[in-house]
Scaffold this motif. Sequence first.
Motif, short mmCIF file in Angstrom:
data_model
loop_
_atom_site.label_atom_id
_atom_site.label_comp_id
_atom_site.label_asym_id
_atom_site.label_seq_id
_atom_site.Cartn_x
_atom_site.Cartn_y
_atom_site.Cartn_z
N HIS A 432 0.85 -1.19 0.00
CA HIS A 432 0.00 0.00 0.00
C HIS A 432 0.89 1.24 0.00
CE1 HIS A 432 -3.07 2.83 0.99
NE2 HIS A 432 -4.00 1.88 0.99
N ARG A 433 0.94 1.91 -1.16
CA ARG A 433 1.92 2.99 -1.31
C ARG A 433 1.62 4.22 -0.47
NH1 ARG A 433 3.16 2.63 -7.71
NH2 ARG A 433 3.46 0.39 -7.67
N ALA A 434 0.33 4.60 -0.40
CA ALA A 434 0.00 5.81 0.35
C ALA A 434 0.36 5.62 1.82
CB ALA A 434 -1.49 6.12 0.20
N LYS A 435 0.05 4.42 2.35
CA LYS A 435 0.39 4.14 3.77
C LYS A 435 1.88 4.16 3.97
CE LYS A 435 -3.28 1.07 5.19
NZ LYS A 435 -3.53 -0.36 5.37
N ALA A 436 2.59 3.58 3.01
CA ALA A 436 4.05 3.52 3.12
C ALA A 436 4.64 4.93 3.11
CB ALA A 436 4.64 2.69 1.99
N ALA A 437 4.15 5.74 2.20
CA ALA A 437 4.66 7.11 2.09
C ALA A 437 4.41 7.84 3.41
CB ALA A 437 3.98 7.83 0.94
N ASP A 438 3.24 7.60 3.97
CA ASP A 438 2.87 8.22 5.22
C ASP A 438 3.83 7.84 6.33
OD1 ASP A 438 0.97 10.01 5.99
OD2 ASP A 438 -0.11 8.49 7.18
N LEU A 439 4.05 6.51 6.44
CA LEU A 439 4.95 6.00 7.47
C LEU A 439 6.36 6.56 7.31
CD1 LEU A 439 3.96 2.22 7.67
CD2 LEU A 439 3.95 3.87 9.55
N LEU A 440 6.78 6.70 6.06
CA LEU A 440 8.13 7.16 5.79
C LEU A 440 8.26 8.68 5.92
CD1 LEU A 440 8.76 4.89 2.71
CD2 LEU A 440 10.23 4.93 4.73
N GLY A 441 7.09 9.34 5.93
CA GLY A 441 7.12 10.80 6.01
C GLY A 441 7.55 11.45 4.71
N ILE A 442 7.26 10.80 3.62
CA ILE A 442 7.56 11.42 2.33
C ILE A 442 6.29 11.48 1.49
CG2 ILE A 442 10.00 10.69 2.22
CD1 ILE A 442 9.12 8.38 0.40
N GLY A 443 6.33 12.28 0.47
CA GLY A 443 5.13 12.42 -0.36
C GLY A 443 4.93 11.19 -1.23
N LEU A 444 3.68 10.96 -1.58
CA LEU A 444 3.37 9.79 -2.40
C LEU A 444 4.08 9.85 -3.75
CD1 LEU A 444 1.76 7.19 -2.83
CD2 LEU A 444 -0.17 8.58 -3.60
#
Length: 464
Positions: A432-444
């Motif tokens: 899940h890319r949006a969740k991953a981006a969120d966790l990483l603190g970077i933009g999608l």
Amino acid sequence: MQDNPLVLVVDDETGSRESMAIAIEKAGFAVRTFDDARKALEFLEENDSARLVVCDLRMPGMDGVAFLKEVRERKYDLGLILVTAYGTIESAVEAMRVGADDYLTKPVDLYELRQRVMNLLEKQQLKEEVSTLRQMLDKRFGFESIVGRSAPMERLFEQMKLVAPTRSSVLIIGESGTGKELVANALHRASPRRNERFLAINCGAIPSDILESELFGHERGAFTGAVSRKIGKFELSHRGTLFLDEISELYPELQVKLLRVLEERQITRVGSSELIDVDFRLIAATNRDLEKEVAEQRFREDLYYRLKVVTLRIPPLRERPGDLQQLAEHFLGIFCQEHGKPVKRLSPEAVELLARYPWPGNVRELRNVIESSVIFHQGDEIGPADLPVEVRESTSLAAPGGAVQAVAGELRTMADIERQAILETLARTGGHRAKAADLLGIGLRTLQRKLKEYKDEGFLQDLD
Ligand SMILES: Nc1ncnc2c1ncn2[C@@H]1O[C@H](COP(=O)(O)OP(=O)(O)OP(=O)(O)O)[C@@H](O)[C@H]1O
Ligand SMILES: [Mg+2]
């Protein structure tokens, strides 16, 4: 001694044949008698149980000498005692020349015969033990001990075969756990020095002054605490092989001294001025980039050039995925036996997991993983659940987010670390890319751009 070794007695004269047979039987051996050397030869062709032959020299048909020649030609592993009537053969030398291990003159002293038979069997036994031990050593330390038939390993074996018989110093380069010590041992066992010592010393594990006297030895009173003379490794490995592990860690002052020893082939013990010739073959190993150490002035350039003439590079495990299954099965066999477990298999899923994991600790890490799975697992098939979490998780990277082809085992650059973080996070979120981006603190969008880069660089297969 083995139970009841079989002794053949070959003599055309019945009386002498029977009395010799009885004497030998009395000493506790099994005996078979033959009145004709040809029949004895036929027996030997079909049986490998005989250990020794007592054979008369003069016989009609095939005589003792012809018989001996046949036996030697066929390379039977047999002791041979030739019995000669007095005066029929010039000397012991002649008897030995035609291939006998020992000889007796007729009339045979039966007590003497028994002694000779026992002595020779004992000698044979020792010879066999030595050869068994040697085979065990080869299996444990020789080329045979190195598992892996991938192309990079085959190349390494080719190089090793060329280098082993020479006396050149060898530099072995490879990441931790790739088998540097194994290769060093195999080189020694395949060299003409194989029957001499192989000594290993880890340059990174010992303080400088102690290392110096470990290598050079010292005289009594050379320094406080030197209560007796000590012979160093250079001297102890005379005619053998000296393995200097972690050579990059050698202290600068010892680097100079080592270079001098390599050039002059002489040493002096600490506290002495006597020059001692030393003939050892040096094998050095490192998991560091020595060139970089030289550039940064931590390792002497002259020593480096001297060492690197013959360099063997052991590829990290992630560069030879073709070896994984064979290595895993090799260790599985070893540890099942060692821990008294019934032989186990690896499930295809487990094999796949192993193949995906980047093995930063190389073969040693694989060995440890297999050992722990053998210890904890009940049953006969090792599956994914029996593998440690880091190995299991590396597959989960293959989850819907895309299959990871390779993750660098050793993180060298920021880009490597970033990639690892992104791929792992993506795996945890099930792709899940949006969740991953969120966790990483970077933009999608940033994440998507990165993933495209990884795909182009071959770290990811099949986006989406
Ligand atoms: N190709 C191989 N076949 C079988 N066993 C191997 C192989 N390579 C390594 N091993 C085993 O893996 C372990 C590590 O090997 P070794 O100690 O030789 O590695 P190393 O390169 O010297 O590691 P380090 O840099 O940590 O000292 C040993 O138990 C060794 O027997
Ligand atoms: Mg080592």
